[in-house]
Design a protein around this motif. Structure first.
Motif, short mmCIF file in Angstrom:
data_model
loop_
_atom_site.label_atom_id
_atom_site.label_comp_id
_atom_site.label_asym_id
_atom_site.label_seq_id
_atom_site.Cartn_x
_atom_site.Cartn_y
_atom_site.Cartn_z
N THR A 1 11.77 9.30 -7.22
CA THR A 1 11.65 8.41 -6.26
C THR A 1 10.43 7.73 -6.34
O THR A 1 9.08 8.22 -6.73
N PHE A 2 10.33 6.18 -6.01
CA PHE A 2 9.20 5.52 -6.02
C PHE A 2 9.11 4.96 -4.49
O PHE A 2 10.13 4.36 -4.05
N ARG A 3 8.14 5.22 -4.01
CA ARG A 3 7.86 4.54 -2.66
C ARG A 3 6.68 3.78 -2.50
O ARG A 3 5.38 4.13 -3.23
N SER B 1 7.55 1.03 3.05
CA SER B 1 8.80 1.51 3.42
C SER B 1 9.67 1.11 2.25
O SER B 1 11.05 1.33 2.79
N LEU B 2 9.39 0.74 1.42
CA LEU B 2 10.29 0.36 0.25
C LEU B 2 10.51 1.75 -0.68
O LEU B 2 9.58 2.48 -0.98
N ILE B 3 11.63 1.95 -0.80
CA ILE B 3 12.14 3.26 -1.77
C ILE B 3 13.07 2.77 -2.91
O ILE B 3 14.03 1.95 -2.50
N ARG C 1 0.83 -1.21 0.02
CA ARG C 1 -0.13 -0.01 0.01
C ARG C 1 0.70 1.34 0.03
O ARG C 1 2.10 1.13 0.25
N ASN C 2 0.18 2.66 -0.19
CA ASN C 2 0.78 3.43 -0.24
C ASN C 2 1.91 3.99 -1.39
O ASN C 2 2.86 4.32 -0.82
#
Length: 104
Positions: free
Chosen positions: A83-85, A88-90, A40-41
């Motif tokens: 940036t891809f989020r 918590s993954l970036i 999500r997010n």
């Protein structure tokens, strides 16, 4: 529900963003692949500014794992860090928009 939470926490970036060089007026595409769907997010950013789906910015998702951003008709001022989020993954990469030889 518990399984989904665990799966989301265990998601990793399988294939991250790659630095991209394009010329003014071209399109720049960035793709990030996650290990599994359901994270999500999800959000895309350009130099700290959130990006939204519109005529110039195309954001798509395939199978919930492959996330793609296409910036159409780029200009020199679009150069920066994409940036891809996802949770918590970036993943980040540089976008360099080069002027045409006629305009330099």
């Amino acid at each position: 529900l518990l399984l989904l939470c665990r799966a989301e926490e265990a998601a990793v970036v399988v294939s991250g963003l790659r630095n991209t060089d394009v010329f003014v007026g071209e399109s720049a595409t960035f793709t990030c692949e996650l290990s599994h769907p359901g994270v999500r997010n999800v959000q895309w950013w350009l130099d700290g500014t959130p990006l939204h789906n519109n005529l110039v910015t195309e954001i798509s998702e395939q199978d919930g794992r492959i996330h793609t951003l296409t910036l159409n008709d780029v200009a020199c001022h679009d150069s920066g860090t994409v940036t891809f989020r996802a949770g918590s993954l970036i993943s980040s990469a540089k976008l360099l928009v080069k002027g045409t030889s006629l305009s330099e």
